[in-house]
Enzyme design. Structure first.
Site, PDB file in Angstrom:
ATOM      1  CE1 TYR A 101      -5.099   6.401  -2.789  1.00 42.17           C
ATOM      2  CE2 TYR A 101      -7.161   7.540  -3.181  1.00 42.17           C
ATOM      3  CZ  TYR A 101      -6.136   7.185  -2.341  1.00 42.17           C
ATOM      4  OH  TYR A 101      -6.153   7.616  -1.036  1.00 42.17           O
ATOM      5  CE1 TYR A 103      -4.100   1.838   0.672  1.00 37.84           C
ATOM      6  CE2 TYR A 103      -2.649   3.247   1.937  1.00 37.84           C
ATOM      7  CZ  TYR A 103      -3.855   3.036   1.311  1.00 37.84           C
ATOM      8  OH  TYR A 103      -4.809   4.016   1.331  1.00 37.84           O
TER       9      TYR A 103
END
Ligand SMILES: [Zn+2]
Lengths: 144, 403
Positions: free
Chosen positions: B357, B306
């Site tokens: 995203y 992440y």
């Protein structure tokens, strides 16, 4: 969002005393009545001893520049007149675990260094299109 | 130079039951990833779910467990599932799914639900339409932060907001403590872009980035350039988990869940309070996941993290034990993250920086594809793959293994 965002809500209970102290030209942080530990950010119970009675205590206003950045792009339109500006974290001399989020003023950003001694100065926070201002703790290099 | 390598008293690992090998990821799917699409997050999620079902060779009526995150728009919950597919069967439901740390920990909860017979095939989804919704959000994805009242009172008035500003501050401190350089941050951005350039579905497919171009790109918040920061895009992904013995009978090569860990910072959700300012709770998440899987960091063939900002790659690579704390900058240089010959192929789809995203769920999809051998930027013979999730006060590690 409040119409005067991003000014702080100086009536919000957990930080009301912080802003009230700033209005008097003082930097205040809650301190545990039982063990004397500072509690920052303000919290319900003391992490050191578990008690939950605090007194807002005036600090010297001196500390070290723990970290900062130079903001060139206004992520919020309210900061478009302010860029470039220097938000930073100041670790207070009384307890460096207390880090105050602030802005560094009256200094060329290129001259800043980590752990630089700094001291508090009080200035009005103001934003374009908002009539109200709020006196806030900013920091500047401490000539000693 | 003051090196303030924090001790380990600032956080804890959550207890996780050993579920190693019990479940497998049997189907993966992604929506189209794009700039503003005009779609809702529910519509985007539905497309990803359809593709995951097709990939697994399962019918909508086979899905009897659903996991999602109850924030970030209209997520694909059981009502949305039934509406979309015209089904009405009972489902086991968990709101502890989605992306970020939950893209990893969902596999733990799903494994327990499958072990206990509460579900047979569990779907986890996450989608956002933040590119479409950006103009109505204060500070874009910073909106939820702007509404947090301590941030609103003590941080936002000073312009320490939104996320690029906090994480630039952390990056600058990391550079001071450990000698991390601008070029090292750039090496992360360039590796992600190179992988996105090889990945047809990536938002930044076809947009090359050299280290030289990165270094000449304007600084927006010191030391970050635009290329250090994640995209804002519309998109989503989904994956389906089933018992490993059932997975043998399904369409795809078996990729089993080998290890899971969750780490927590004890020092609050405000970065100014973090005792270990330049570390992540991967310090507490990764060791348990690797132990459950019976692997060492050196055994990992492909890593996805992440990665809202470049510094998160460097910090998590350190904190998960791929190198000594503080040496992450040196580690990522010289092509170390490349899919073809790097010592630690990293975000081989392009990550949040250059792929899409979607908050980490597409990272899990990418690891599965790598372990099946069907990724666009394929790592040769990848057998062990890891996803590292992050929210700030929490981090998670998911180890997947080709059986
Ligand atoms: Zn106390």
């Amino acid at each position: 969002m409040r119409p005067d965002f991003p000014l702080p809500d100086t009536d919000w209970e957990p930080t009301r005393e912080y802003w009230a102290a700033a209005a008097r030209g003082e930097l205040a942080v809650p301190r545990c009545d039982s063990c004397g530990a500072y509690a920052w950010y303000p919290r319900e119970t003391c992490e050191a001893c578990g008690q939950s009675s605090f007194t807002w205590t005036m600090m010297s206003g001196r500390g070290r520049l723990f970290a900062w950045t130079i903001v060139h792009h206004a992520f919020l339109p309210q900061f478009s007149d302010a860029v470039p500006y220097v938000p930073g974290l100041v670790a207070l001399d009384e307890d460096p675990a207390v880090r105050i989020v602030t802005r560094i003023v009256d200094c060329e950003p290129e001259r800043l260094t980590f752990d630089l001694p700094v001291r508090v100065v009080f200035r009005p926070l103001s934003f374009p299109g908002i009539d109200r201002t709020v006196t806030a703790p900013f920091f500047t290099p401490d000539a000693q | 130079m003051t090196v303030s390598t924090a001790g380990r008293d600032w956080g804890v690992a959550s207890a996780c039951e050993n579920v190693s090998g019990e479940v497998a990821v049997v189907g993966v799917g992604e929506s189209d990833h794009s700039r503003a699409s005009g779609r809702t997050s529910g519509e985007i999620a539905a497309q990803a779910v359809e593709r995951a079902l097709e990939d697994a060779g399962l019918a909508p009526s086979d899905i009897d467990g659903i996991m999602y995150a109850p924030f970030a728009g209209d997520q694909f919950d059981e009502a949305a599932f039934h509406r979309h597919f015209g089904t009405s069967h009972d489902m086991w439901v968990s709101k502890r799914g989605g992306g970020m740390v939950w893209a990893a920990t969902a596999a733990h909860e799903a494994a327990l639900a499958i072990r206990d017979g509460r579900a047979r095939h569990v779907l986890n989804t996450f989608a956002v339409a933040w590119a479409t919704r950006r103009s109505e959000m204060v500070g874009g994805p910073g909106e939820s932060h702007a509404q947090e009242l301590f941030k609103q009172s003590l941080e936002v008035p000073f312009g320490w907001f939104p996320q690029p500003v906090y994480f630039a501050t952390i990056a600058k401190r990391h550079m001071y403590e450990f000698g991390t350089t601008q070029e090292q941050l750039g090496a992360v951005a360039v590796a992600c872009r190179r992988h996105a350039n090889l990945t047809p579905g990536a938002v930044m497919h076809g947009r090359a980035l050299t280290l030289d171009a990165y270094m000449h790109s304007p600084v927006i918040v010191d030391p970050f350039r635009k290329e250090d920061c994640c995209l804002i895009s519309d998109g989503g992904a989904a994956y389906i988990m089933s018992a490993s013995d059932r997975a043998q009978d399904l369409r795809q090569p078996v990729v089993e869940v080998a290890g899971i860990g969750l780490g927590n910072s004890a020092t609050g959700v405000h970065w100014a309070e973090q005792r270990a300012f330049t570390s992540t709770p991967q310090v507490f998440a990764a060791p348990g996941a690797f132990a459950m899987a019976g692997v060492e960091p050196a055994d990992v063939d492909v890593l996805t993290l992440y990665d809202p900002f470049t510094i998160h790659a460097i910090m998590q690579i350190e904190d998960m034990g791929f190198c000594v704390k503080g040496e992450g900058g040196d580690f990522v240089e010289g092509g170390a993250l490349d899919h073809d010959g790097g010592v630690l192929p990293y975000n081989t789809h392009g990550g949040l920086l250059s792929h899409a995203y979607v908050l980490g769920i597409a990272h899990v999809v990418e690891v599965v594809r790598q372990l099946r051998g069907e990724a666009a930027a394929q790592v040769p013979d990848a057998r062990v793959g890891v996803y590292g999730g992050y929210t700030g006060p929490q981090a998670s590690t998911l180890v997947l293994r080709r059986v």
